[in-house]
Design a protein around this motif. Sequence first.
Motif, PDB file in Angstrom:
ATOM      1  N   ARG A  19      74.358  64.660  42.625  1.00  0.00           N
ATOM      2  CA  ARG A  19      73.635  63.469  43.058  1.00  0.00           C
ATOM      3  C   ARG A  19      72.146  63.732  42.939  1.00  0.00           C
ATOM      4  O   ARG A  19      71.693  64.844  43.149  1.00  0.00           O
ATOM      5  CB  ARG A  19      73.952  63.139  44.510  1.00  0.00           C
ATOM      6  CG  ARG A  19      75.379  62.737  44.734  1.00  0.00           C
ATOM      7  CD  ARG A  19      75.599  62.375  46.175  1.00  0.00           C
ATOM      8  NE  ARG A  19      76.991  61.978  46.376  1.00  0.00           N
ATOM      9  CZ  ARG A  19      77.640  62.118  47.511  1.00  0.00           C
ATOM     10  NH1 ARG A  19      77.043  62.638  48.540  1.00  0.00           N
ATOM     11  NH2 ARG A  19      78.887  61.725  47.601  1.00  0.00           N
ATOM     12  N   GLN A  21      68.043  61.409  42.275  1.00  0.00           N
ATOM     13  CA  GLN A  21      67.295  60.158  42.305  1.00  0.00           C
ATOM     14  C   GLN A  21      66.514  59.994  41.010  1.00  0.00           C
ATOM     15  O   GLN A  21      66.182  60.971  40.344  1.00  0.00           O
ATOM     16  CB  GLN A  21      66.311  60.147  43.469  1.00  0.00           C
ATOM     17  CG  GLN A  21      66.962  59.935  44.811  1.00  0.00           C
ATOM     18  CD  GLN A  21      65.917  59.834  45.898  1.00  0.00           C
ATOM     19  OE1 GLN A  21      65.419  60.859  46.353  1.00  0.00           O
ATOM     20  NE2 GLN A  21      65.585  58.624  46.291  1.00  0.00           N
ATOM     21  N   TYR A  84      69.336  55.920  43.400  1.00  0.00           N
ATOM     22  CA  TYR A  84      70.191  57.103  43.375  1.00  0.00           C
ATOM     23  C   TYR A  84      71.077  57.137  42.141  1.00  0.00           C
ATOM     24  O   TYR A  84      71.412  56.097  41.576  1.00  0.00           O
ATOM     25  CB  TYR A  84      71.070  57.135  44.637  1.00  0.00           C
ATOM     26  CG  TYR A  84      70.250  57.342  45.877  1.00  0.00           C
ATOM     27  CD1 TYR A  84      69.885  58.619  46.290  1.00  0.00           C
ATOM     28  CD2 TYR A  84      69.813  56.252  46.618  1.00  0.00           C
ATOM     29  CE1 TYR A  84      69.111  58.804  47.418  1.00  0.00           C
ATOM     30  CE2 TYR A  84      69.034  56.435  47.756  1.00  0.00           C
ATOM     31  CZ  TYR A  84      68.689  57.714  48.149  1.00  0.00           C
ATOM     32  OH  TYR A  84      67.912  57.897  49.262  1.00  0.00           O
ATOM     33  N   THR A  86      74.663  59.333  40.585  1.00  0.00           N
ATOM     34  CA  THR A  86      75.758  60.279  40.806  1.00  0.00           C
ATOM     35  C   THR A  86      76.610  60.288  39.551  1.00  0.00           C
ATOM     36  O   THR A  86      76.678  59.286  38.842  1.00  0.00           O
ATOM     37  CB  THR A  86      76.587  59.921  42.059  1.00  0.00           C
ATOM     38  OG1 THR A  86      77.490  60.997  42.346  1.00  0.00           O
ATOM     39  CG2 THR A  86      77.385  58.643  41.876  1.00  0.00           C
TER      40      THR A  86
END
Length: 96
Positions: A19, A21, A84, A86
Amino acid sequence: PRRPGEVIAMSPAVAVPIRGQITELADDLVAISVGSSSGVRKGMTFIIYRGGEYLGKLVVEMVEPDRAGGRITTRVGQIQVGDYVTEESRFRAGGQ
């Protein structure tokens, strides 16, 4: 009892989803805050989201130890710095 030198099987490690940003954004090119030291590889697909809202996908084209860069391939919302990301395979499995 165990014998000397006997190898005991451990339960498999649970992979932690990658994960990060978005740190930079220019048209369809983005930089993200995770890189090869976190397991990012060229060609990986990441989901872009904010809160629970799906915003798009990016494909990684360049990887450094602490950051990566890629191109947005799908855009369904307004993507911005701070959103974000992922890895797609983990997102589909229910991780966000």
